[in-house]
Design an enzyme around this catalytic site. Structure first.
Site, PDB file in Angstrom:
ATOM      1  N   HIS A 109     -25.966 -48.960 -65.872  1.00  0.00           N
ATOM      2  CA  HIS A 109     -24.527 -49.032 -66.107  1.00  0.00           C
ATOM      3  C   HIS A 109     -24.211 -50.089 -67.156  1.00  0.00           C
ATOM      4  O   HIS A 109     -25.001 -50.989 -67.432  1.00  0.00           O
ATOM      5  CB  HIS A 109     -23.783 -49.361 -64.810  1.00  0.00           C
ATOM      6  N   ASP A 111     -21.118 -52.876 -67.588  1.00  0.00           N
ATOM      7  CA  ASP A 111     -20.189 -53.484 -66.634  1.00  0.00           C
ATOM      8  C   ASP A 111     -18.749 -53.018 -66.832  1.00  0.00           C
ATOM      9  O   ASP A 111     -18.202 -53.054 -67.935  1.00  0.00           O
ATOM     10  CB  ASP A 111     -20.235 -55.009 -66.743  1.00  0.00           C
ATOM     11  N   HIS A 265     -27.591 -51.997 -68.177  1.00  0.00           N
ATOM     12  CA  HIS A 265     -28.595 -52.749 -67.440  1.00  0.00           C
ATOM     13  C   HIS A 265     -28.795 -52.165 -66.048  1.00  0.00           C
ATOM     14  O   HIS A 265     -27.982 -51.369 -65.559  1.00  0.00           O
ATOM     15  CB  HIS A 265     -28.259 -54.250 -67.378  1.00  0.00           C
TER      16      HIS A 265
END
Length: 303
Positions: A109, A111, A265
């Site tokens: 994803h 953030d 990440h």
């Protein structure tokens, strides 16, 4: 990558850079992030961040919450998480504690893409690290775009996607506990957010094109769920190619900073229930702009 970050850091007092892979990631040595930093040093850190997408600093275990916030504030305005409570006594630190149900981010994803102006940078500090496991991986969404064929670039640039904090986490996360599911449903997804983003955005600082994907995507705008899944999987597979990634083995007191406009990440959930605690501060970002100049839209905000 140019030698510009190295030149900036050399002028800032000769801290060294150790590149970690060909496309993403570098470790910067000999900088105390908790100490007084000159404007030139902060500019050099930002230059390295934009060049390497994610940068790491060992040996910052003396850093306090206030010092983490103060350093992050040198990179831009702090912004709290829209659905999670910040740590008591801080302006914007989100404590990520796996034991409390909010510390596992074991899906790829970017953030907070369920809001229109999602964070520009994130600053993450390790507090408690398991004896084994718990690494984090980052992927360059700029390198992923650049690897696409001309035809796939044209397709990606034509697509828009709906991102939401209310997604099927149980089907994508691994080893999900009852506490984690309860936290997800009662806190993270209790107020629903939706944003519509271009699948390809223009990076506001470098001018590069970057893929905006990750598992907050619900569907591709104008496409049914079956076709959306095929389109997502096709493009997402380019992001997480091993050549586009870097993996960090945490020690207590490490700090990672990443460009949330150019990366995804994934926190590996392979530490068998050991305690893992991190503290994160995010820096406010800008509303993404597509290749044809249109801006992302907030479709739903907390209702």
């Amino acid at each position: 990558m140019s030698a510009q970050p190295e030149a900036h850091l050399a002028r800032a007092g000769n801290p060294s850079i150790r590149r970690l892979s060909g496309r993403i990631g570098a470790e910067i040595c000999d900088i105390d992030l908790a100490g007084p930093l000159s404007d030139e040093t902060v500019a050099a850190i930002r230059s390295a961040l934009l060049a390497y997408r994610v940068i790491f600093f060992r040996g910052q275990g003396h850093m306090t919450d206030g010092q983490q916030e103060a350093f992050a504030g040198r990179l831009g305005d702090l912004v709290p998480h829209p659905t999670e409570k910040v740590k008591a006594g801080t302006m914007g630190i989100l404590e990520l504690d796996a034991a409390a149900g909010n510390g596992k981010a074991d899906v790829w994803h970017t953030d907070v893409t369920f809001v229109d102006a999602y964070p520009r940078y994130s600053v993450l500090r390790s507090i408690v690290i398991p004896e084994y496991g718990g690494d984090t991986m980052w992927a360059s969404t700029v390198a992923a775009y650049e690897d696409l064929s001309p035809e796939l670039k044209q397709l990606a640039e034509s697509l828009w996607a709906i991102h939401s904090n209310k997604y099927d986490y149980a089907s994508t996360a691994t080893n999900m506990t009852a506490a984690e599911k309860a936290h997800y449903e009662k806190v993270f997804a209790s107020a629903q957010y939706e944003a519509k983003h271009p699948v390809v955005r223009i990076h506001p600082e470098t001018g590069e094109k970057s893929l905006v994907l990750g598992y907050f995507i619900q569907r591709m705008a104008g496409h049914n769920h079956v076709d959306s899944a095929h389109l997502f999987n096709l493009l997402q597979s380019h992001v997480i190619r091993p050549e586009n990634t870097v993996r960090w083995n945490w020690r207590v007191g490490d700090v990672a900073i990443w460009d949330n406009q150019a990366t995804q990440h994934y926190a590996l959930n392979d530490y068998d229930g050991q305690r893992r605690v991190m503290r994160r501060v995010t820096i406010a970002g800008e509303v993404p702009v597509s290749v044809d100049g249109r801006r992302s839209e907030q479709l739903r905000k907390g209702a």
